[in-house]
Design a protein around this motif. Structure first.
Motif, PDB file in Angstrom:
ATOM      1  N   TRP A 136       0.823  -1.213   0.000  1.00 51.49           N
ATOM      2  CA  TRP A 136       0.000   0.000   0.000  1.00 51.49           C
ATOM      3  C   TRP A 136       0.853   1.257   0.000  1.00 51.49           C
ATOM      4  CZ3 TRP A 136      -4.479  -1.698  -1.320  1.00 51.49           C
ATOM      5  CH2 TRP A 136      -5.006  -2.881  -0.780  1.00 51.49           C
ATOM      6  N   TRP A 137       1.946   1.239   0.758  1.00 48.17           N
ATOM      7  CA  TRP A 137       2.792   2.434   0.827  1.00 48.17           C
ATOM      8  C   TRP A 137       3.492   2.694  -0.505  1.00 48.17           C
ATOM      9  CZ3 TRP A 137       1.981   5.925   4.285  1.00 48.17           C
ATOM     10  CH2 TRP A 137       1.464   5.567   5.532  1.00 48.17           C
ATOM     11  N   ALA A 138       3.731   1.644  -1.266  1.00 51.49           N
ATOM     12  CA  ALA A 138       4.296   1.828  -2.609  1.00 51.49           C
ATOM     13  C   ALA A 138       3.302   2.560  -3.494  1.00 51.49           C
ATOM     14  CB  ALA A 138       4.662   0.478  -3.223  1.00 51.49           C
ATOM     15  N   HIS A 139       2.015   2.229  -3.349  1.00 48.86           N
ATOM     16  CA  HIS A 139       0.990   2.923  -4.117  1.00 48.86           C
ATOM     17  C   HIS A 139       0.966   4.405  -3.752  1.00 48.86           C
ATOM     18  CE1 HIS A 139      -1.448  -1.121  -4.335  1.00 48.86           C
ATOM     19  NE2 HIS A 139      -0.214  -1.220  -4.808  1.00 48.86           N
ATOM     20  N   LEU A 140       1.017   4.689  -2.447  1.00 46.87           N
ATOM     21  CA  LEU A 140       0.971   6.090  -2.008  1.00 46.87           C
ATOM     22  C   LEU A 140       2.239   6.847  -2.408  1.00 46.87           C
ATOM     23  CD1 LEU A 140      -0.606   5.641   1.540  1.00 46.87           C
ATOM     24  CD2 LEU A 140      -1.718   6.405  -0.571  1.00 46.87           C
ATOM     25  N   GLY A 141       3.376   6.181  -2.376  1.00 44.43           N
ATOM     26  CA  GLY A 141       4.608   6.824  -2.823  1.00 44.43           C
ATOM     27  C   GLY A 141       4.559   7.181  -4.290  1.00 44.43           C
ATOM     28  N   GLY A 142       4.009   6.269  -5.099  1.00 42.34           N
ATOM     29  CA  GLY A 142       3.858   6.562  -6.520  1.00 42.34           C
ATOM     30  C   GLY A 142       2.878   7.684  -6.774  1.00 42.34           C
ATOM     31  N   LEU A 143       1.779   7.700  -6.022  1.00 41.43           N
ATOM     32  CA  LEU A 143       0.797   8.776  -6.158  1.00 41.43           C
ATOM     33  C   LEU A 143       1.418  10.130  -5.838  1.00 41.43           C
ATOM     34  CD1 LEU A 143      -2.339   7.142  -4.494  1.00 41.43           C
ATOM     35  CD2 LEU A 143      -2.292   8.150  -6.786  1.00 41.43           C
ATOM     36  N   GLY A 144       2.151  10.186  -4.734  1.00 41.15           N
ATOM     37  CA  GLY A 144       2.775  11.444  -4.344  1.00 41.15           C
ATOM     38  C   GLY A 144       3.776  11.930  -5.370  1.00 41.15           C
ATOM     39  N   ALA A 145       4.597  10.999  -5.867  1.00 46.59           N
ATOM     40  CA  ALA A 145       5.577  11.380  -6.879  1.00 46.59           C
ATOM     41  C   ALA A 145       4.885  11.850  -8.155  1.00 46.59           C
ATOM     42  CB  ALA A 145       6.500  10.199  -7.177  1.00 46.59           C
ATOM     43  N   GLY A 146       3.806  11.156  -8.533  1.00 50.75           N
ATOM     44  CA  GLY A 146       3.076  11.551  -9.738  1.00 50.75           C
ATOM     45  C   GLY A 146       2.485  12.937  -9.615  1.00 50.75           C
ATOM     46  N   ALA A 147       1.926  13.242  -8.442  1.00 49.27           N
ATOM     47  CA  ALA A 147       1.323  14.561  -8.240  1.00 49.27           C
ATOM     48  C   ALA A 147       2.377  15.663  -8.303  1.00 49.27           C
ATOM     49  CB  ALA A 147       0.602  14.590  -6.894  1.00 49.27           C
ATOM     50  N   ILE A 148       3.562  15.384  -7.791  1.00 47.36           N
ATOM     51  CA  ILE A 148       4.633  16.392  -7.803  1.00 47.36           C
ATOM     52  C   ILE A 148       5.227  16.562  -9.202  1.00 47.36           C
ATOM     53  CG2 ILE A 148       6.967  16.887  -6.959  1.00 47.36           C
ATOM     54  CD1 ILE A 148       6.119  15.481  -4.326  1.00 47.36           C
ATOM     55  N   LEU A 149       5.422  15.440  -9.899  1.00 48.73           N
ATOM     56  CA  LEU A 149       6.132  15.484 -11.180  1.00 48.73           C
ATOM     57  C   LEU A 149       5.258  15.905 -12.353  1.00 48.73           C
ATOM     58  CD1 LEU A 149       8.298  12.235 -10.875  1.00 48.73           C
ATOM     59  CD2 LEU A 149       9.088  14.604 -10.729  1.00 48.73           C
ATOM     60  N   THR A 150       3.972  15.645 -12.277  1.00 49.82           N
ATOM     61  CA  THR A 150       3.102  15.932 -13.429  1.00 49.82           C
ATOM     62  C   THR A 150       3.186  17.373 -13.915  1.00 49.82           C
ATOM     63  OG1 THR A 150       1.573  14.138 -12.905  1.00 49.82           O
ATOM     64  CG2 THR A 150       0.711  15.950 -14.238  1.00 49.82           C
ATOM     65  N   PRO A 151       3.047  18.385 -13.043  1.00 48.00           N
ATOM     66  CA  PRO A 151       3.144  19.770 -13.556  1.00 48.00           C
ATOM     67  C   PRO A 151       4.504  20.099 -14.165  1.00 48.00           C
ATOM     68  CG  PRO A 151       2.203  19.719 -11.333  1.00 48.00           C
ATOM     69  CD  PRO A 151       2.754  18.352 -11.602  1.00 48.00           C
ATOM     70  N   LEU A 152       5.540  19.358 -13.743  1.00 48.59           N
ATOM     71  CA  LEU A 152       6.884  19.621 -14.237  1.00 48.59           C
ATOM     72  C   LEU A 152       7.161  18.934 -15.573  1.00 48.59           C
ATOM     73  CD1 LEU A 152       8.841  19.103 -10.873  1.00 48.59           C
ATOM     74  CD2 LEU A 152       7.996  21.260 -11.843  1.00 48.59           C
ATOM     75  N   MET A 153       6.409  17.876 -15.896  1.00 49.59           N
ATOM     76  CA  MET A 153       6.768  17.038 -17.037  1.00 49.59           C
ATOM     77  C   MET A 153       5.769  17.073 -18.182  1.00 49.59           C
ATOM     78  SD  MET A 153       8.582  13.782 -15.121  1.00 49.59           S
ATOM     79  CE  MET A 153       9.533  13.360 -16.597  1.00 49.59           C
ATOM     80  N   ILE A 154       4.606  17.649 -17.975  1.00 50.65           N
ATOM     81  CA  ILE A 154       3.673  17.739 -19.100  1.00 50.65           C
ATOM     82  C   ILE A 154       4.129  18.839 -20.065  1.00 50.65           C
ATOM     83  CG2 ILE A 154       1.719  16.856 -17.798  1.00 50.65           C
ATOM     84  CD1 ILE A 154       0.746  19.723 -17.457  1.00 50.65           C
ATOM     85  N   ARG A 155       3.569  18.833 -21.240  1.00 53.93           N
ATOM     86  CA  ARG A 155       3.917  19.824 -22.255  1.00 53.93           C
ATOM     87  C   ARG A 155       3.586  21.234 -21.765  1.00 53.93           C
ATOM     88  NH1 ARG A 155       4.537  16.900 -27.084  1.00 53.93           N
ATOM     89  NH2 ARG A 155       3.712  14.767 -26.921  1.00 53.93           N
TER      90      ARG A 155
END
Length: 229
Positions: A200-219
């Motif tokens: 479960w914590w792996a899921h939450l770690g991925g979610l957190g990283a995705g939320a942080i990285l998305t604004p930085l990596m989208i076009r």
């Protein structure tokens, strides 16, 4: 529990989501190879050798010399593409199939691949830090796909997604509700599940990283949260 089947969002920038397809093919191919090695216990050796074992990654534990495959620091990456069972594989690949293409479209091929791996690594590391004495290997793309879910939710919160609720009830509901409920289940499970048989914590770690990285990596200029450009 909600299992996505189709979202109907067309690609805007890419001809095809080659990285998403390639990741699915890689995960499926490796699962087949693991199944072939199951007869002599080879699948267990591969999962232990390439999965993230917190006690080995963070502690003083060591795998037997004949079992060690990848260096411990690399296992948060190598474990992403391995899956323990057919059900584990199908569940992850359905989420990647439905949501991965649109996230890849928003980022581009290379950035999406980097994003996927980074979210998987973040998930494995949080799992290890929350379970530092565990000797069970963590494998699977769940952390990486959780990052994809976070990105999709930020990009297309109002899109109606077809899926199966409770594994058999067909529904077509906005992504913000379907994925929001999925995120809530991950959080509650991480806090309440004492047996910790699921990462479960792996899921939450991925979610957190995705939320942080998305604004930085989208076009550049691509709107978030359903806003118009």
């Amino acid at each position: 529990m909600f299992v996505p089947l189709h979202d109907g969002v067309p690609l805007r920038f890419l001809r095809a989501a080659y990285v998403t397809w390639g990741l699915i093919a890689l995960c499926v191919g490796l699962r087949l190879l693991l199944a072939l090695g199951a007869r002599d216990g080879g699948d267990i050796a591969v999962m232990a050798g390439f999965g993230t074992i917190p006690a080995v990654l963070l502690g003083d534990a060591h795998l037997p010399a004949g079992l060690a495959q990848a260096p411990p620091w690399l296992t948060p990456v190598t474990g992403i593409v391995l899956h323990a069972s057919l059900a584990h594989l199908i569940g992850n690949m359905l989420f990647l199939w439905v949501f991965g293409d649109n996230v890849e479209d928003a980022m581009g091929h290379l950035r999406f691949l980097v994003f996927f791996i980074a979210c998987g690594v973040a998930g494995a590391l949080l799992h290890a830090f929350m379970n530092p004495e565990s000797s069970q290997p963590l494998i699977g793309a769940s952390g990486a796909i959780s990052g994809v879910i976070a990105a999709y939710l930020m990009l297309h919160p109002r899109v109606r997604v077809w899926g199966l609720a409770f594994k058999w009830v067909p529904l077509r509901i906005p992504a913000m509700y379907a994925l929001g409920a999925w995120i809530l289940v991950q959080l509650l499970s991480a806090l309440l599940d004492e047996q910790r048989q699921v990462g479960w914590w792996a899921h939450l770690g991925g979610l957190g990283a995705g939320a942080i990285l998305t604004p930085l990596m989208i076009r550049r200029g691509l709107p978030l949260f359903g806003r118009t450009a």
